[in-house]
Write a protein that holds these residues in place. Structure first.
Motif, short mmCIF file in Angstrom:
data_model
loop_
_atom_site.label_atom_id
_atom_site.label_comp_id
_atom_site.label_asym_id
_atom_site.label_seq_id
_atom_site.Cartn_x
_atom_site.Cartn_y
_atom_site.Cartn_z
N ILE A 102 0.75 -1.32 0.21
CA ILE A 102 0.00 -0.02 0.16
C ILE A 102 0.91 1.20 0.11
N VAL A 103 0.35 2.25 -0.74
CA VAL A 103 0.97 3.64 -0.76
C VAL A 103 -0.27 4.41 -0.54
N TRP A 104 -0.07 5.14 0.69
CA TRP A 104 -1.17 6.20 1.21
C TRP A 104 -1.69 7.09 0.21
N ASP A 105 -2.77 7.08 -0.37
CA ASP A 105 -3.50 8.47 -0.99
C ASP A 105 -4.96 8.40 -0.64
N GLU A 106 -5.54 9.25 -1.13
CA GLU A 106 -7.09 9.45 -0.84
C GLU A 106 -7.78 8.13 -0.79
N THR A 107 -7.63 7.14 -1.83
CA THR A 107 -8.54 5.95 -1.86
C THR A 107 -7.96 4.92 -0.88
N THR A 108 -6.56 4.78 -0.81
CA THR A 108 -6.04 3.83 -0.08
C THR A 108 -6.40 4.25 1.63
N ASP A 165 -18.52 7.15 8.88
CA ASP A 165 -19.25 8.22 8.34
C ASP A 165 -18.07 8.49 7.16
N ALA A 166 -18.74 8.40 5.81
CA ALA A 166 -17.94 8.80 4.67
C ALA A 166 -17.66 10.25 4.73
N GLN A 167 -18.30 11.10 5.33
CA GLN A 167 -18.05 12.65 5.23
C GLN A 167 -16.68 12.76 6.44
N ASP A 168 -16.83 11.95 7.69
CA ASP A 168 -15.79 12.17 8.65
C ASP A 168 -14.48 11.87 7.88
N ARG A 169 -14.49 10.51 7.22
CA ARG A 169 -13.27 10.00 6.56
C ARG A 169 -12.56 10.97 5.58
N ALA A 170 -13.57 11.74 4.63
CA ALA A 170 -13.05 12.48 3.81
C ALA A 170 -12.37 13.73 4.36
N ASP A 171 -13.06 14.29 5.34
CA ASP A 171 -12.66 15.33 6.49
C ASP A 171 -11.30 15.08 6.93
N VAL A 172 -10.89 13.88 7.40
CA VAL A 172 -9.80 13.50 8.21
C VAL A 172 -8.65 13.35 7.11
#
Length: 153
Positions: free
Chosen positions: A99-105, A128-135
């Motif tokens: 794994i290389v960390w990016d938005e998807t991973t 929560d998808a929005q919480d994940r996106a915000d983090v």
């Protein structure tokens, strides 16, 4: 915020709860209204880095941007190979992952770390998808700066 554990203990969660009937109704609606899945990468919710800083406070039970603690430091996580921060003892499973960390991973990791990397030490998720996106937006904005040098704890 609630945290979801992935071991044999009760599973607190970050995000909202839904009853089974609500989830079944939503699944039926999505099956009817959503076109067949494409091979394109899934689209992620747009993140708010300022809100992500607040959500990240729950992550600070184990993590810091600039120091390894119970979990590894997070500054400059984008583009970094999983299991590669010097001075932190990772699970063999995460070190062996490609794994290389990016938005998807990161989104997959925060959704269910044990599903992405069976055998990982990470046992919490963000429902929560929005919480994940915000983090994720917060972590993306936290590139460079203090502790970014290779010698940082």
């Amino acid at each position: 915020m609630q945290v979801k554990a992935h071991r044999n203990e009760p599973r607190p969660r970050i995000g909202g709860r839904h009853s089974a009937s609500t989830l079944l109704a939503l699944a039926g609606l999505l099956a009817f209204a959503h076109p067949a899945p494409s091979l394109a990468a899934p689209s992620l919710a747009a993140g708010d880095a300022a809100r992500g800083a607040k959500v990240y406070q729950d992550c600070m039970i184990c993590h810091s941007l600039d120091q390894n603690e119970i979990g590894p430091r997070h500054r400059d996580v984008f583009g970094r190979k999983a299991g590669s921060v010097a001075g932190y003892t990772y699970s063999a499973a995460l070190k062996a992952s490609s794994i290389v960390w990016d938005e998807t991973t990161l989104d997959k990791w925060l959704t269910d770390p044990a599903a992405l990397v069976p055998g990982t030490k990470m046992m919490y998720s963000v429902d929560d998808a929005q919480d994940r996106a915000d983090v994720i937006a917060f972590l993306k904005a936290a590139r460079g700066g203090p502790g970014a040098a290779a010698g940082a704890k």
